[in-house]
Structure formats: structure tokens, C-alpha cells
Design a protein around this motif. Structure first.
Motif, PDB file in Angstrom:
ATOM      1  N   THR A 127       0.776  -1.486   0.040  1.00  0.00           N
ATOM      2  CA  THR A 127       0.128  -0.048  -0.016  1.00  0.00           C
ATOM      3  C   THR A 127       0.984   1.125   0.055  1.00  0.00           C
ATOM      4  OG1 THR A 127      -1.597  -1.169   1.193  1.00  0.00           O
ATOM      5  CG2 THR A 127      -1.864   1.431   1.287  1.00  0.00           C
ATOM      6  N   TYR A 138     -16.589  -1.130   4.998  1.00  0.00           N
ATOM      7  CA  TYR A 138     -15.604  -0.235   4.954  1.00  0.00           C
ATOM      8  C   TYR A 138     -15.905   0.242   3.392  1.00  0.00           C
ATOM      9  CZ  TYR A 138     -13.213  -3.338   1.732  1.00  0.00           C
ATOM     10  OH  TYR A 138     -12.653  -4.093   0.958  1.00  0.00           O
ATOM     11  N   GLU A 143     -13.721   2.971   0.421  1.00  0.00           N
ATOM     12  CA  GLU A 143     -12.482   3.424   0.330  1.00  0.00           C
ATOM     13  C   GLU A 143     -12.252   4.103  -1.135  1.00  0.00           C
ATOM     14  OE1 GLU A 143      -7.754   2.021   0.668  1.00  0.00           O
ATOM     15  OE2 GLU A 143      -9.286   0.816   1.532  1.00  0.00           O
ATOM     16  N   ASN A 153      -9.321   6.183  -3.351  1.00  0.00           N
ATOM     17  CA  ASN A 153      -8.240   6.386  -4.005  1.00  0.00           C
ATOM     18  C   ASN A 153      -7.921   7.283  -5.183  1.00  0.00           C
ATOM     19  OD1 ASN A 153      -5.383   5.762  -4.891  1.00  0.00           O
ATOM     20  ND2 ASN A 153      -4.990   5.563  -2.732  1.00  0.00           N
ATOM     21  N   LYS A 161     -13.095   1.146  -3.538  1.00  0.00           N
ATOM     22  CA  LYS A 161     -13.215  -0.021  -2.812  1.00  0.00           C
ATOM     23  C   LYS A 161     -14.270   0.070  -1.840  1.00  0.00           C
ATOM     24  CE  LYS A 161      -9.281  -2.215  -1.641  1.00  0.00           C
ATOM     25  NZ  LYS A 161      -8.020  -2.198  -1.196  1.00  0.00           N
ATOM     26  N   ARG A 215     -13.766  -3.675  -5.875  1.00  0.00           N
ATOM     27  CA  ARG A 215     -12.785  -2.602  -6.268  1.00  0.00           C
ATOM     28  C   ARG A 215     -13.078  -2.083  -7.904  1.00  0.00           C
ATOM     29  NH1 ARG A 215      -8.617  -2.700  -9.379  1.00  0.00           N
ATOM     30  NH2 ARG A 215      -8.096  -5.031  -9.179  1.00  0.00           N
ATOM     31  N   LYS A 225     -12.137   6.897   8.978  1.00  0.00           N
ATOM     32  CA  LYS A 225     -11.474   6.055   9.640  1.00  0.00           C
ATOM     33  C   LYS A 225      -9.935   6.163   9.483  1.00  0.00           C
ATOM     34  CE  LYS A 225     -14.403   1.855   9.486  1.00  0.00           C
ATOM     35  NZ  LYS A 225     -14.735   0.860   8.971  1.00  0.00           N
ATOM     36  N   ASN A 265      -5.956   9.117  -0.359  1.00  0.00           N
ATOM     37  CA  ASN A 265      -6.594   7.840   0.319  1.00  0.00           C
ATOM     38  C   ASN A 265      -7.488   8.237   1.397  1.00  0.00           C
ATOM     39  OD1 ASN A 265      -7.202   4.867  -0.422  1.00  0.00           O
ATOM     40  ND2 ASN A 265      -6.900   4.997   1.899  1.00  0.00           N
ATOM     41  N   LYS A 321     -10.538   6.456   3.796  1.00  0.00           N
ATOM     42  CA  LYS A 321     -11.378   5.217   4.091  1.00  0.00           C
ATOM     43  C   LYS A 321     -12.359   5.506   5.138  1.00  0.00           C
ATOM     44  CE  LYS A 321     -10.315   0.457   5.265  1.00  0.00           C
ATOM     45  NZ  LYS A 321      -9.195  -0.414   5.740  1.00  0.00           N
TER      46      LYS A 321
END
Length: 816
Positions: A131, A238, A240, A242, A256, A271, A763, A813, A815
Motif C-alpha cells: 500500500t 468499509y 475507500e 483513492n 473499494k 474494487r 477511519k 486515500n 477510508k
């Protein structure tokens, strides 16, 4: 080397005065029956410090400064635990782990992975490392900083067509599996990362095995293996987002989403990604789209997972490289090149007027490579009591696509077409646009049974059966002078069918507490048929059956719980690729290659540092290399050379200088030789091949030294700055070790910045910056050459792939 020495001295003189003072120690056990758990991971979050529990389940973290820490403990099959600890004196912290409510995803790849008891050379790359380095470049660039790895990019910026070499071995000799399922193309034997854009965003971890490694599925590993595990589920839901933007209009958008564990049994993850880049070279643009979907049932003793992922790429061709005269700015040499190669006025002007490092020979607006690849995986794992386990997979890959190109002054006869008649006279040539297609299906099954016969004896039996069905055909979609062929007719049709079966047995045995013995026996059988017509309209009727036996043995001696010595001896066999078969003289088949691999090393891991050093010897019989020889129809062919070798030493280490500074470094030094090499070069004056013999020349594209260093500075929680430096020594473009046909050595420096923080409703938020080639080094990481005799002298045509100067990628990014 002088610059490298200067940097090494500077690093050693960094502040070492921040001495830690206290120790955390304790044990890790299973809560239900208080069984101690050796090999559990213990990490101080955000510090880079960590260790593993020893054979008695004990651990110790020394030299810690007073303060507040978060201690994380994890073990496969058990729920991780975190504990906040305030240190003002030595502390004892024992952990009782609870068995996970579901079977861990790691069991899917365990059968093909190496461990400390395997006696092999490997490196594990965690999700956090992947990552941190993932800014949208292809996966080879994300693992570029590992030992002995050299990467390259056709478009110069890491997006589009990229390549990887491990220990000098190219992609056709690097075995790649995803969840134990082969990814290498069955015919060309390479892995095309452009067909898997942003795949790193769906990867949990990667194990790189150097050398032969353990038995795995797919093509033989003659340089290394990449064993990839896709993402495991998260416990909580979750979402996400990016985004990355940077030089050359590079833009990545990734979304995601995941449900987390539903009722402790089900999980769903997805994703969606899009990457585009203009590339560093002229017209080196790429448009890449992909998705990844995964759903799973997690039981206490079984795991069922379905993965569906796909990649679509449209990439403007930049695979011809830059002629040496253009790269050096040699105007006379450029004009000579134009005359030698008969360039027309437009192409000559393009060559003369282009940027010397960004030149692209293609001008046709649709000179694109277009391909889509869909993957379907059904994975199942079952724990059958305390002794037996099973995991297996069914898989199917469907690939289809073409590359389109403009060709001028083509003979109708080369496409099997009659010459059209205009005004009563036959016309023999025309400008045209053609497409060359590849449609293929790849499907099969993999499996592995595990049996724990005793506390010191483990047996794994596994294997796979796979079938490949490839269709090669061509179309003429436009011609300046109309022909008898319409846009949908095929001017050639060829088939490549391959059946691949293997079975292996692995035995791990500890005769005494400190000694582990390992044996791995594999039998592989394949059948390969090539029929129809080749793209030059020559008929193909090639059939081959091969049987390989690949044994491996190894031993590991544990000096103490934190260090071990290992050694292994492996044998591997490998068939040639499609071109080796198609271009061979009629009635002949390429001999399979054989490799004897010897590995030995020492590994140590302490609280503040970990290190490994290994030596290896890779001894080849009948390795296939380019010699310059032409087949009986004029095609360039690879030939078997009787003896060749790679001998080297590698180092990989990490050292925590203080709570603020971390140093990572690795180095690979090697000697790569062909015992006796014969070069064939065609003489147009006599229309014969001239043979030049060489004794002990270097193997092409095999640098003697690959060195990497990284200094990480973490001044506060969540913030890190990394300075990276990599040196790759010179590489020869062919096997003659001629200084006029080589890639110069290069030293490239990058910088990476990352900051993680959170606030209400989010988060985690990460801001990242990757600055590549910060000293603006002009270098070339790949190339090729061919030569001929004529007019009483030799002419060599050298081509290079320049890489981008200073460039930047900025990511955000978020989340939820």
C-alpha cells in the motif's frame, strides 16, 4: 561506487544517541488450552519494531524509550489482539489468543509458499508495504526495491507495458501465481501486468522466491516466483476512495467497498479502478480499467471464496525503443540509419525532429494494443480435524484482443491475396492497416492435501491440471488499394493447445528440536500442439510431449529462536516458448532447459534489526538464448547453449536506528556466464552466416550488482518520509560482452512521503507523495540489438528504452 560509499558513511553517522531503556517481554498462547504458540508476530505499531515468539512461545522487545505504545499480536488462525501499554519500567505482557471464528485466507496459498523450514531463499511483502508503494504504477514497480530485482517500462513511467527481471531472468522465467493459480501465459510464458491494472490494490501479501523455490503450479521458475495472495476480509464494513495524479497526466481513481464479516460467516468485497497516463515517451499513452469482486463463506473449519476480476487495456505501442544514434544526438548516424532502413519522408522527419529520449517510431493514430482478460476463481479450504487439511481451486481465464498497426508498401502475396489489376496492370503492393488477434481460454484445477502426521512431521500432496486453448489470427481492416479481403476475413489462422499436469509431495521433518529437513518432489507432464498457419502464412504442424521430474531437498538449523542457517539443492526443467517452436527449423524441436540450483544462507531477527545473507549457484544445461542464428526461413531463433551459470551473493536487512529512523538495505552481486557461446551473424555479401566464438561471456541483461538502500524518518505518529536509492550495474544487450552493445549502469534516487490521520466520520486519511528520479538521472533500463555484415563491415542496430527524468505522483486515500 564512490557515491554509494559516501552515502553509506553518511547513513552510519546518523544520530545513534537516542538509546531506548526498557523491555517488554511475555508469552503468546492459545486461550482454550493454554498451548504456547511459537512463531506469533508481535509488533509495536508505528515504530517499525517487531519480533516473533520463540519455540517456547516467548518474546522480548528490548531498548524501548519510556512512553505509550500499542502492541499488536497476531497468529494465523487466531484473532489478532491489540493492547496499549505505558512504559516507565520493564513490562511483562502475556497474550491469550482466541481461535478465529473462521478459517484464515492464508491457508489457500500455504501449499505453494516457502517457510523458514523450507531451506529456500524468499522475501515476504506485507499489505502495508504494498500500500505504501502503490501510486498506480504496475506491480513490478511496487516490488522494485527487493533483492536482485530490475524493472523497466516501455513508456518510461511505470504505467503500460512493464517488465521485471529477478537475478537476470526475464518474465518468461519468473513463475507467477495468484492464490496458487498460474498467471503466466501458457505459450509466451510471460506475465503481462498491463492486463492486470491496479491489481496491487487487491493484494494481501506477496512472497518472492528467488531461484527454483518450492514446487508450484504453472511454468517452471528459472529465476524466481511471485506467489500472490489476494485481499483477506476486514472485520468491519468499509468504503475507500483513492486518487492519484502526477506527471505525464497520470491519473488513477480507485473505489473499494466491503461488507466486513456478516454474522461472522460471510463477506463481500469489491474494487473498481481506472488508470490513464500519457507516458514519458511520445504517444506512449495508456488507458487501463479493472475491477475485482470477491465473496466468501467463512466457517470455523472451512472457507469458500469466489473471486472475479478483469482488466482492460488500450496502450499506444512504444515497444520499438529509440535507435542509438537518436539517443546520442548523432545527426550523421541518424541519416545513415534512415538510409539503411529505407525510412520514408514522414518517418525520417519524425526521427530527425523528435526529442532524443522521447522518440516513438509509430505515428499512425490507432497504433494501439487492445486486450481484455477476465479471471474466475473458485477457492475452497477445509480443516479436517487436527491432522488433515485440504484446499483446492477451479479457475477459468478468458483473454481476447489485438494489436493494430499501419504497414506501408506491403506485398499482397504476403497476405495470401492475388494482385489486383488497375488499368490493365497488376499492382503488387499497398499501404494497409492490419490487426493481429489472440483469443484464448485457460482453465483447470489445483489442489493440496495437508497431513500433520506428528508434531515434528508434516506432509503435503498437491498438484494441478490445466488446459490452454489459443487462437491466433489476422485481419486487414483497411488497404489503400482494395483487395479481395474484407474487414472480417482472416488472412491467417493458427492454434496453440497446451495441456499441463503436475503432482508434488512435500515433506517437512524435525528429527531434533533445532533441525528441520525438507523434501519436495514434483512430476510434470505437458502436451503442446501448434497447428494452422503462422502470421507469415507458413503452415504449422508441431507436436511435443515432455515429462519432467523436479526434486528439491533442503535443511534448516535453528542456531537459536532468532536465527537459522539453511541450505537447499533443487532441480528444475522447463520447455521452450511458442516462438522457440515456431521459429525452429522444420522437423526440429527446441530442447527443454534444465537448472540445478544450490542455495545457502543465514537469517537473523532481533528487536531492532533483521538480516539475511545467502549465496547461490544456478547451473544451466541447454539454456535457450538468442545467438543471432536464423532459421531456414530467415526467422531469428533462440538456441540451446550447453552450459551456463549464475553465481552470486545477496543481502537483505533492516535496522531500527532509533524510534525516529529506520534503515532498509539489500544488495545482490553475481557472476553470470555462458561457458562457450557461438554468435551467428549474416553476411549479405556472401549470403552466408559467419560464426564468432566467445569463451565465458556475460549472459545478457544480467547486471553484476543491484544495490538498494532506504532511510525512513518517522518524526511523529502516522507521518513518514523515505529516501530511496538504487544502483544497477551495466548490462549487455547480447551474449558477446561487447562494450558497444550494452546498457550503462545507473543510480536512481526516489523520495516517498506519507501521512496517515483520522477524524470524525473518517477511519483513515492518507496523503502520499512519490518523487521518482529526484536527481533527474538520464538512464535506459532495457534495450535490444541485432547486427549484420555488408560492404565489408559490420553494422549493429542498437535500441534503448529511456526512463523518465524527475517526476511526481500525489495520492489521496480516504477510508470510511
Amino acid at each position: 561506487m564512490k557515491k554509494l560509499l559516501t552515502i553509506a558513511i553518511a547513513v552510519l553517522l546518523l544520530p545513534l544517541f537516542t538509546k531506548a531503556q526498557f523491555t517488554i517481554s511475555g508469552s503468546v498462547s492459545e486461550k482454550t488450552n493454554q498451548t504456547l504458540l511459537p512463531g506469533a508476530n508481535i509488533v509495536l505499531k508505528g515504530t517499525g519494531k517487531g519480533t516473533r515468539s520463540d519455540a517456547r512461545g516467548r518474546y522480548e522487545l528490548k531498548n524501548l524509550k519510556a512512553g505509550r505504545y500499542i502492541l499488536t499480536v497476531s497468529f494465523i488462525g487466531y484473532e489478532s489482539q491489540q493492547r496499549e501499554i505505558e512504559i516507565s519500567a520493564d513490562q511483562t505482557a502475556d497474550f491469550d489468543l482466541v481461535q478465529s471464528a473462521f478459517l484464515a485466507d492464508e491457508v489457500i496459498v500455504m501449499a505453494t509458499r516457502a517457510t523458514e523450514k523450507s531451506g529456500t531463499t524468499y522475501k515476504n511483502i506485507s499489505k502495508s508495504e504494498i500500500t505504501a508503494n502503490n501510486f498506480g504504477q504496475d506491480l513490478p514497480f511496487i516490488i522494485n526495491n527487493t533483492p536482485g530485482v530490475v524493472v523497466t517500462s516501455d513508456a518510461g513511467a511505470g504505467v503500460g507495458y512493464t517488465g521485471i527481471r529477478i537475478r537476470g531472468s526475464d518474465a518468461t522465467r519468473v513463475n507467477v501465481t495468484v492464490n496458487g493459480i498460474p498467471m503466466n501465459d501458457s505459450e509466451s510464458q510471460g506475465t503481462f501486468w498491463v492486463n492486470m491494472p491496479d491489481f496491487a490494490s487487491s493484494v494481501e501479501n506477496i512472497q518472492i522466491q528467488r531461484g527454483v523455490g518450492t514446487s508450484t503450479n504453472g511454468a517452471g521458475a528459472f529465476g524466481g516466483s511471485l506467489n500472490i495472495q489476494t485481499s483477506a476480509p476486514e472485520l468491519a464494513p468499509y468504503a475507500e476512495v483513492n486518487s492519484t495524479y502526477g506527471s505525464f497526466n497520470t491519473l488513477k481513481n480507485t473505489f473499494k467497498v466491503g461488507t466486513g464479516l456478516i454474522d461472522n460467516k460471510f463477506s463481500f468485497d469489491g474494487r473498481l479502478s481506472r488508470i490513464q497516463s500519457d507516458g514519458f515517451v511520445d504517444r506512449g499513452a495508456s488507458l487501463l480499467k479493472s475491477y475485482f469482486l470477491s465473496g466468501a463463506y467463512h466457517g470455523k473449519t472451512d472457507l469458500l471464496r469466489i473471486n472475479v476480476f478483469s482488466g482492460t487495456e488500450k496502450t499506444y505501442q512504444s515497444w520499438n525503443g529509440v535507435p542509438e544514434s537518436r539517443l546520442r544526438g548523432d545527426i550523421q548516424g541518424i541519416n545513415d540509419y534512415i538510409i539503411r532502413n529505407g525510412l520514408n519522408e514522414t518517418d525520417a522527419a519524425n526521427l530527425l525532429n523528435s526529442d532524443s529520449r522521447k522518440y516513438n517510431s509509430f505515428l499512425y493514430k490507432d497504433q494501439n494494443d487492445n486486450y481484455q482478460q477476465d479471471h474466475y476463481q473458485l477457492l475452497y479450504a477445509k480443516q479436517l480435524g487436527n491432522r488433515f487439511s485440504f484446499n483446492g481451486a477451479l479457475h477459468y481465464t478468458y483473454g481476447r484482443g489485438y494489436y493494430e498497426e499501419f504497414k506501408n508498401d506491403q506485398e499482397f502475396s504476403a497476405y495470401g491475396l492475388p494482385n489486383p489489376v488497375i488499368n490493365g496492370a497488376p499492382v503488387e503492393t499497398t499501404d494497409l492497416v492490419r490487426r493481429r488477434w489472440l483469443n484464448n481460454d485457460f482453465y483447470g484445477a489445483t489442489y493440496a492435501f495437508g497431513y500433520k502426521a506428528a508434531s515434528n512431521l508434516n506432509l503435503t500432496v498437491g498438484g494441478a491440471y490445466n488446459e490452454y486453448r489459443g487462437k491466433h489470427y489476422g485481419q486487414v481492416t483497411w488497404s489503400q488499394i482494395s483487395s479481395a479481403l474484407n474487414n472480417f476475413d482472416h488472412y491467417y489462422d493458427g492454434d496453440g493447445n497446451k495441456n499441463d499436469f503436475n503432482i508434488f509431495a512435500k515433506l517437512a521433518y524435525n528429527p531434533v528440536e533445532k533441525l528441520s529437513l525438507f523434501a519436495d518432489l514434483q512430476y510434470r507432464r505437458l502436451k503442446y500442439d501448434i497447428t494452422g498457419d503462422d502470421n507469415d502464412l507458413l503452415p504449422l504442424n508441431i507436436h511435443d510431449k515432455l515429462n519432467f521430474f523436479n526434486p528439491k531437498v533442503g535443511a534448516t538449523y535453528f542456531v537459536d529462536p532468532k536465527s537459522n542457517i539453511y541450505a537447499s539443492l533443487s532441480l528444475a526443467n522447463k520447455e521452450g516458448n511458442r516462438d522457440d517452436y515456431v521459429n525452429a527449423n522444420v522437423g526440429t524441436l527446441p530442447q527443454p532447459e534444465r537448472l540445478y540450483d544450490v542455495e545457502a544462507g543465514y537469517r537473523i531477527k532481533h528487536t531492532d534489526f533483521s538480516a539475511g545473507v545467502n549465496v547461490y549457484g544456478m547451473f544451466y544445461k541447454d539454456q535457450l538464448v538468442v545467438t543471432g542464428k536464423l532459421s531456414d526461413v530467415g526467422a531469428s531463433i533462440r538456441q540451446n547453449v550447453p552450459k551456463s551459470s549464475r553465481i552470486g551473493v545477496e543481502f537483505d536487512g533492516s535496522y531500527t536506528l532509533s524510534r525516529y529512523f529506520l534503515l532498509n538495505a539489500n544488495a545482490a552481486f553475481s557472476r553470470n556466464k555462458i561457458k562457450n557461446f557461438s554468435e551467428y551473424i549474416f553476411d549479405y555479401d556472401t549470403e552466408t552466416e559467419v560464426v564468432n566464438n566467445y569463451k565465458n561471456p556475460d549472459i545478457s541483461f544480467s547486471p553484476d550488482a543491484v544495490v538498494f538502500g532506504e532511510l525512513v524518518y518517522k518524526p511523529l505518529a502516522g507521518f513518514a518520509v523515505a529516501l530511496q536509492s538504487k544502483y544497477v550495474s551495466k548490462q549487455y544487450l547480447d551474449n558477446t560482452q561487447n562494450e558497444s552493445r550494452k546498457l550503462n549502469g545507473y543510480w536512481v534516487n526516489n523520495a516517498r512521503l506519507g501521512y496517515d490521520f483520522s477524524f470524525k466520520g473518517v477511519k483513515n486519511m492518507n496523503i502520499g507523495l512519490l518523487a521518482n528520479n529526484i536527481l533527474n538521472k538520464k538512464y535506459e533500463s532495457n534495450g535490444y540489438t541485432y547486427g549484420y555484415l555488408g560492404g565489408g563491415s559490420r553494422t549493429d542496430e542498437n535500441f534503448y528504452f529511456p526512463q523518465a527524468g524527475t517526476n511526481f505522483l500525489l495520492s489521496l486515500n480516504v477510508k470510511f
